[in-house]
Design a protein around this motif. Structure first.
Motif, PDB file in Angstrom:
ATOM      1  N   CYS A 431       0.685  -0.981  -0.085  1.00 51.09           N
ATOM      2  CA  CYS A 431      -0.014  -0.201  -0.691  1.00 51.09           C
ATOM      3  C   CYS A 431       0.713   1.384  -0.060  1.00 51.09           C
ATOM      4  O   CYS A 431       1.698   0.970  -0.403  1.00 51.09           O
ATOM      5  CB  CYS A 431      -0.873  -0.271   1.391  1.00 51.09           C
ATOM      6  SG  CYS A 431      -0.496   0.402   2.801  1.00 51.09           S
ATOM      7  N   GLY A 432       0.392   2.087  -0.441  1.00 49.63           N
ATOM      8  CA  GLY A 432       0.804   3.701  -0.672  1.00 49.63           C
ATOM      9  C   GLY A 432       1.047   4.175   1.266  1.00 49.63           C
ATOM     10  O   GLY A 432       0.112   3.558   1.737  1.00 49.63           O
ATOM     11  N   ASP A 433       1.746   5.330   1.446  1.00 50.01           N
ATOM     12  CA  ASP A 433       1.550   6.399   2.817  1.00 50.01           C
ATOM     13  C   ASP A 433       0.455   5.976   2.990  1.00 50.01           C
ATOM     14  O   ASP A 433      -0.077   6.655   4.032  1.00 50.01           O
ATOM     15  CB  ASP A 433       2.615   6.937   2.628  1.00 50.01           C
ATOM     16  CG  ASP A 433       2.694   8.454   1.753  1.00 50.01           C
ATOM     17  OD1 ASP A 433       2.372   7.471   0.680  1.00 50.01           O
ATOM     18  OD2 ASP A 433       3.935   9.187   1.438  1.00 50.01           O
ATOM     19  N   GLY A 434      -0.263   7.020   1.978  1.00 46.92           N
ATOM     20  CA  GLY A 434      -1.833   8.010   2.480  1.00 46.92           C
ATOM     21  C   GLY A 434      -2.601   7.068   2.682  1.00 46.92           C
ATOM     22  O   GLY A 434      -3.271   7.220   3.536  1.00 46.92           O
ATOM     23  N   GLY A 435      -2.714   5.644   1.348  1.00 42.80           N
ATOM     24  CA  GLY A 435      -4.182   4.095   1.881  1.00 42.80           C
ATOM     25  C   GLY A 435      -3.751   4.057   2.926  1.00 42.80           C
ATOM     26  O   GLY A 435      -4.028   3.476   4.165  1.00 42.80           O
ATOM     27  N   VAL A 457       4.831  -1.083   2.563  1.00 40.98           N
ATOM     28  CA  VAL A 457       4.478   0.491   2.519  1.00 40.98           C
ATOM     29  C   VAL A 457       5.444   1.544   2.217  1.00 40.98           C
ATOM     30  O   VAL A 457       6.477   1.273   1.965  1.00 40.98           O
ATOM     31  CB  VAL A 457       3.989   2.220   4.439  1.00 40.98           C
ATOM     32  CG1 VAL A 457       3.696   3.038   3.386  1.00 40.98           C
ATOM     33  CG2 VAL A 457       2.925   0.603   4.907  1.00 40.98           C
ATOM     34  N   ILE A 458       4.865   1.193   0.837  1.00 42.89           N
ATOM     35  CA  ILE A 458       5.350   2.497  -0.475  1.00 42.89           C
ATOM     36  C   ILE A 458       5.092   3.643   0.054  1.00 42.89           C
ATOM     37  O   ILE A 458       4.826   4.048  -1.078  1.00 42.89           O
ATOM     38  CB  ILE A 458       4.909   1.682  -1.685  1.00 42.89           C
ATOM     39  CG1 ILE A 458       5.524   0.129  -2.072  1.00 42.89           C
ATOM     40  CG2 ILE A 458       6.215   2.622  -2.853  1.00 42.89           C
ATOM     41  CD1 ILE A 458       5.222  -0.460  -3.589  1.00 42.89           C
ATOM     42  N   ASN A 459       6.661   4.493   0.794  1.00 40.47           N
ATOM     43  CA  ASN A 459       6.199   5.908   0.974  1.00 40.47           C
ATOM     44  C   ASN A 459       7.333   6.803   0.430  1.00 40.47           C
ATOM     45  O   ASN A 459       8.238   6.902  -0.054  1.00 40.47           O
ATOM     46  CB  ASN A 459       6.959   5.959   3.011  1.00 40.47           C
ATOM     47  CG  ASN A 459       6.885   6.945   3.616  1.00 40.47           C
ATOM     48  OD1 ASN A 459       6.484   8.064   2.991  1.00 40.47           O
ATOM     49  ND2 ASN A 459       7.374   7.297   4.230  1.00 40.47           N
ATOM     50  N   ASN A 460       5.844   7.551   0.135  1.00 43.06           N
ATOM     51  CA  ASN A 460       6.728   8.646  -1.007  1.00 43.06           C
ATOM     52  C   ASN A 460       6.566   9.713  -0.861  1.00 43.06           C
ATOM     53  O   ASN A 460       6.823  10.700  -1.466  1.00 43.06           O
ATOM     54  CB  ASN A 460       6.683   8.278  -2.526  1.00 43.06           C
ATOM     55  CG  ASN A 460       4.541   8.471  -3.035  1.00 43.06           C
ATOM     56  OD1 ASN A 460       3.986   8.583  -1.881  1.00 43.06           O
ATOM     57  ND2 ASN A 460       3.646   8.355  -3.966  1.00 43.06           N
ATOM     58  N   GLY A 461       6.057   9.748   0.475  1.00 45.30           N
ATOM     59  CA  GLY A 461       5.700  11.088   0.874  1.00 45.30           C
ATOM     60  C   GLY A 461       4.299  12.021   0.414  1.00 45.30           C
ATOM     61  O   GLY A 461       4.011  12.707   0.588  1.00 45.30           O
ATOM     62  N   HIS A 462       3.956  11.041  -0.545  1.00 47.71           N
ATOM     63  CA  HIS A 462       2.850  11.620  -1.194  1.00 47.71           C
ATOM     64  C   HIS A 462       1.716  11.549  -1.961  1.00 47.71           C
ATOM     65  O   HIS A 462       1.444   9.418  -1.359  1.00 47.71           O
ATOM     66  CB  HIS A 462       3.288  12.766  -2.335  1.00 47.71           C
ATOM     67  CG  HIS A 462       4.233  13.320  -2.605  1.00 47.71           C
ATOM     68  ND1 HIS A 462       5.369  13.464  -1.908  1.00 47.71           N
ATOM     69  CD2 HIS A 462       4.287  15.390  -2.768  1.00 47.71           C
ATOM     70  CE1 HIS A 462       5.876  14.708  -2.309  1.00 47.71           C
ATOM     71  NE2 HIS A 462       5.350  15.694  -2.122  1.00 47.71           N
ATOM     72  N   LEU A 463       0.842  11.462  -1.975  1.00 44.38           N
ATOM     73  CA  LEU A 463      -0.525  11.444  -2.757  1.00 44.38           C
ATOM     74  C   LEU A 463      -0.170  10.525  -4.343  1.00 44.38           C
ATOM     75  O   LEU A 463      -0.587  11.994  -4.845  1.00 44.38           O
ATOM     76  CB  LEU A 463      -2.205  12.150  -2.848  1.00 44.38           C
ATOM     77  CG  LEU A 463      -2.129  12.019  -1.210  1.00 44.38           C
ATOM     78  CD1 LEU A 463      -3.960  12.869  -1.064  1.00 44.38           C
ATOM     79  CD2 LEU A 463      -2.358  10.904  -0.606  1.00 44.38           C
ATOM     80  N   GLY A 464       0.852  10.064  -4.183  1.00 45.36           N
ATOM     81  CA  GLY A 464       1.525  10.136  -5.514  1.00 45.36           C
ATOM     82  C   GLY A 464       0.999   9.887  -6.600  1.00 45.36           C
ATOM     83  O   GLY A 464       0.405  11.210  -7.870  1.00 45.36           O
ATOM     84  N   MET A 465      -1.043   9.570  -7.165  1.00 41.77           N
ATOM     85  CA  MET A 465      -1.194   8.745  -8.058  1.00 41.77           C
ATOM     86  C   MET A 465      -0.910  10.149  -8.089  1.00 41.77           C
ATOM     87  O   MET A 465      -1.776  11.079  -9.310  1.00 41.77           O
ATOM     88  CB  MET A 465      -2.398   8.079  -7.593  1.00 41.77           C
ATOM     89  CG  MET A 465      -2.869   8.014  -9.347  1.00 41.77           C
ATOM     90  SD  MET A 465      -4.032   6.516  -9.165  1.00 41.77           S
ATOM     91  CE  MET A 465      -3.144   5.312 -10.031  1.00 41.77           C
TER      92      MET A 465
HETATM   93 MG   LIG Z   1       1.954   7.706  -1.774  1.00 41.30          MG
END
Ligand SMILES: [Mg+2]
Ligand SMILES: Cc1ncc(C[n+]2csc(CCOP(=O)(O)OP(=O)(O)O)c2C)c(N)n1
Lengths: 552, 164
Positions: A431-435, A457-465
């Motif tokens: 999952c993403g950090d947001g989710g 958790v794939i953390n890109n610090g953002h709502l990547g999409m």
């Molecule tokens: Mg993210």
């Protein structure tokens, strides 16, 4: 002790083959919770009702059985809504039981009274308001019957507390199940077979209905005999093993370029259990302009809903495929298969890592470290697309994702349901950090029950999409999509009692992954990914399936 | 696609909540229900709903499939274009004056309306007819100053048994 309504509920659930309920109590569910002490049905205490609904959904997706969730009236019931809608959009068989205020209080705005039947009407197949303890057994049975037959989906049963507590006598015996209807319109299947036999550039389109209709084995056989390439929708992924040579990938906005190109060039589409949503077709008027379309679906309203269909067939997919198989004449379509081969090659050379960059290689390493029968549960966002494009499925119920609804926060609770339903299989969340934040409280459930779920958790610090869309289509004005880097997610996970570590994906994550897969219990891996890692290609809004772009 | 008026008749389980499910099928797809009539059939457990809606010509097929999916819907019939008898009832109340009284009474006679109540300066009439005719009658009386009008919306039966 004379049985009360709650006993009848539990007895009927047992008769329907239920062994677990995902729930959260309130004063109005208590008669039921109280009687669970004497029942063999296990109740998993989630940390939020939304998670209870997603867990029931994940359980059903992993097992094919009906998932059951339970919530109290008022806020408990309304918290289920997102989970029920998620199940509805992906046709998950589910029974949601809500407790209601005492029936003498109805319509008085009593404490925690909500019209949950009214609220959920558009997102359920049907619902039952129990008005009499003598209806409990028959309504519940009907609910299971409805949830698990035809186009499957969620059914809600609302039971007032006084009826749960009411003494009641013997309930009528279970009626024998109605026999499913046999195929009536054989000639139409013959026409479909003829059209497929005649076609020069056929493509099979596999939707979520193939899995739901338990027709995956028949589907693979069919492809093998017909020697016809196939594409899937996102929900159709996994129906046939990814490695099958006829697999072109999945179509649509975030789909595989090969799949999008080939369905566009096809002269015949055999669609099974797919409703042709705009996510799959892009601009509908430009979708597969050269193709005649045959559509097989159990739900008559799905047929011709979005595209013009030349050969409709309403019925069970498994039976339809069994009837079609002997009618198929394998033939050589060398030009078509050759075109696909060369396109596949050029596209693979053009797109390193399948367009999924750092995250793609991370996911490949995770899969390599996990047993073959692992279930992967994705969340929503870039992480979802990275996962569904990278993970190689070997069996149908091994990749779970929220397709129709795209519900962030789905993955962690759905994984709980999947693991409870399939205790012999490893379960990995991506999952993403947001989710992750959206149902982060479920780490407490994982830890309380010691469920050995691996959460990446794939953390890109953002709502990547969202960030990618802003980058491409909103002149790179990044508003409202920055989650920041102030939270130590590994500390949070450890606080929940889940061992955790952080790893940067551009340094080698292999050892961290090995520690995760070796862990006997739950584990959380926070994988740091650059915010500029996106998914390519992507179809811009308002474009057709062949207008995919690979960058700005 | 051409926009036309559709008359649909449903047999449904006579239970709470059924009407809102049916209404939901229409409203969630942006269709407006123009008239609606509900009553028990000879079997008190089953009600008949007759409704009309304006929409594209493939509407009935799409809506019918959605309605058929509802658990409490027993059957769906489309009267559009089929040989059928359709009727609605309309009540009109009018102010009577010395000048218009004669003409109004004559028109009531010509149109085959029934006078239900009448006083010196006031009249209520009842009309049962198909919708075109009730509309025409209403148009005729409007210049006289219709005080109140209410109508039921259409109900319908087939002219012949369908399998004949
Ligand atoms: Mg993210
Ligand atoms: C409940 C919910 N709210 C909002 C959205 C809209 N949305 C789709 S993707 C996305 C970003 C997801 O961010 P993250 O979970 O960090 O995943 P990433 O894209 O970064 O992998 C958002 C906000 C959604 N799908 N679900």
């Amino acid at each position: 002790m004379e049985p009360i309504g709650a006993d009848i509920v539990l007895k009927t659930l047992l008769e329907e083959g239920v062994d677990v309920i995902f729930g959260y109590p309130g004063a109005n569910t208590l008669p039921l919770n109280d009687r669970m002490a004497d029942s063999t049905i296990r109740h998993y205490l989630m940390r939020h009702e939304q998670a209870a609904a997603h867990a029931a959904d994940g359980y059903a997706r992993a097992t094919g059985k009906v998932g059951v969730c339970l919530a109290t009236s008022g806020p408990g019931a309304t918290n289920l809504v997102t989970g029920i809608a998620t199940a509805y959009m992906d046709s998950t068989p589910m029974v949601a039981i809500t407790a209601q205020v005492n029936s003498d209080l109805w319509g008085r705005d009593a404490f925690q009274e909500t019209d949950i039947i009214g609220i959920t009407m558009p997102i359920t197949k049907h619902s039952f308001m129990i008005r009499d303890a003598n209806q409990i057994a028959s309504s519940l049975r009907q609910a299971f019957q409805l949830a698990s037959t035809g186009r499957t989906g969620p059914v809600l049963v609302d039971i007032p507390k006084d009826i749960l507590s009411a003494r009641c006598g013997e309930q009528p015996k279970k009626a024998p199940k109605a026999q499913p209807k046999r195929i009536e319109n054989r000639e139409q299947l013959e026409r479909i077979a003829q059209a497929l036999n005649r076609s020069e550039r056929p493509v099979i389109l596999i939707g979520g209905g193939v899995k739901l209709g338990d027709a995956c084995t028949q589907m693979s056989e069919f492809i093998q005999k017909a020697q016809v390439p196939f594409v899937t929708t996102m929900m159709g992924i996994g129906s046939v093993a990814s490695a099958n040579g006829f697999n072109l990938g999945f179509i649509g906005t975030h789909g595989n370029e090969l799949a999008n190109r080939m369905i566009h060039q096809s002269d015949f589409i055999l669609a099974l259990g797919a409703r042709f949503t705009e996510r799959s077709t892009s601009v509908i008027d430009e979708f597969a302009p050269l193709a005649t379309v045959a559509q097989i679906d159990i739900d008559p309203t799905s047929i011709g809903k979005n595209v013009k269909v030349d050969f409709p067939f309403v019925g069970d997919i498994q039976e339809a495929l069994a009837a079609l198989l002997p009618l198929i004449v394998p033939r050589e379509r060398n030009a078509w298969l050759e075109r696909i081969r060369t396109d596949r090659q050029t596209l693979e050379e053009k797109l390193t890592d399948g367009g999924c960059g750092q995250a793609g290689s991370l996911i490949r390493k995770i899969q390599a470290a996990m047993p073959r029968e692992t279930i992967v549960v994705s969340d929503v966002g870039l992480n979802q697309i990275w996962t569904v494009r990278t993970w190689q499925t070997h069996s149908p119920r091994s990749l779970l994702t929220s397709g129709g609804m795209g519900t962030m926060g789905f993955s962690v609770p759905a994984a709980i349901g999947a693991r409870v339903g399939a205790p012999d299989r490893e379960v990995v969340v991506i999952c993403g950090d947001g989710g992750f934040y959206m149902n982060i409280q479920e780490l407490a459930t994982i830890s309380a029950y010691g469920l050995p779920i691996k959460v990446v958790v794939i953390n890109n610090g953002h709502l990547g999409m969202i960030r990618q869309i802003q980058d491409l289509f909103y002149d790179a004005r990044f508003t409202t999509s920055d989650l920041g880097d102030r939270v130590d997610l590994t500390a949070v996970a450890k606080g929940f009692g889940v061992p955790a570590e952080r790893v940067a994906v551009d340094e080698d994550p292999t050892e961290a992954i090995a520690r995760m897969s070796a862990a006997a219990g739950p584990y959380m891996l926070e994988a740091m990914v650059d915010q500029n890692q996106y998914v390519y290609p992507i179809i811009p809004p308002g474009c057709s399936n062949v207008e995919m772009i690979c960058g700005k | 696609m051409a926009i036309e008026e559709h008359t649909i008749s449903l047999l449904v389980n006579n239970q709470p909540g059924v009407l809102s499910r049916i209404a939901g099928v229409f409203s969630s797809r942006g269709y407006n229900i123009r008239s609606l009539c509900v009553a028990e059939t000879t079997n008190p457990e089953i009600s008949r709903i007759t409704l009309t809606s304006k929409a594209e010509s493939d509407f009935t097929e799409k809506i019918k499939k959605q309605l058929d999916k509802l658990v409490d819907v027993v059957s769906v019939t489309d009267f559009t274009g089929a040989p059928s008898v359709q009727r609605e009832m309309m009540l009109i109340s009018l102010r009577l004056t010395e000048e218009n009284r004669k003409e109004i009474l004559r028109a009531i006679d010509v149109f085959g309306c029934r006078v239900i109540a009448m006083s010196e300066d006031y009249l209520i009439m009842e009309i049962t007819a198909n919708k075109d005719k009730t509309a025409a009658i209403l148009r005729y009386f409007e210049p006289f100053g219709v005080e109140e009008m209410n109508r039921t919306g259409a109900i319908a039966v087939f002219r012949q048994k369908r399998d004949e």
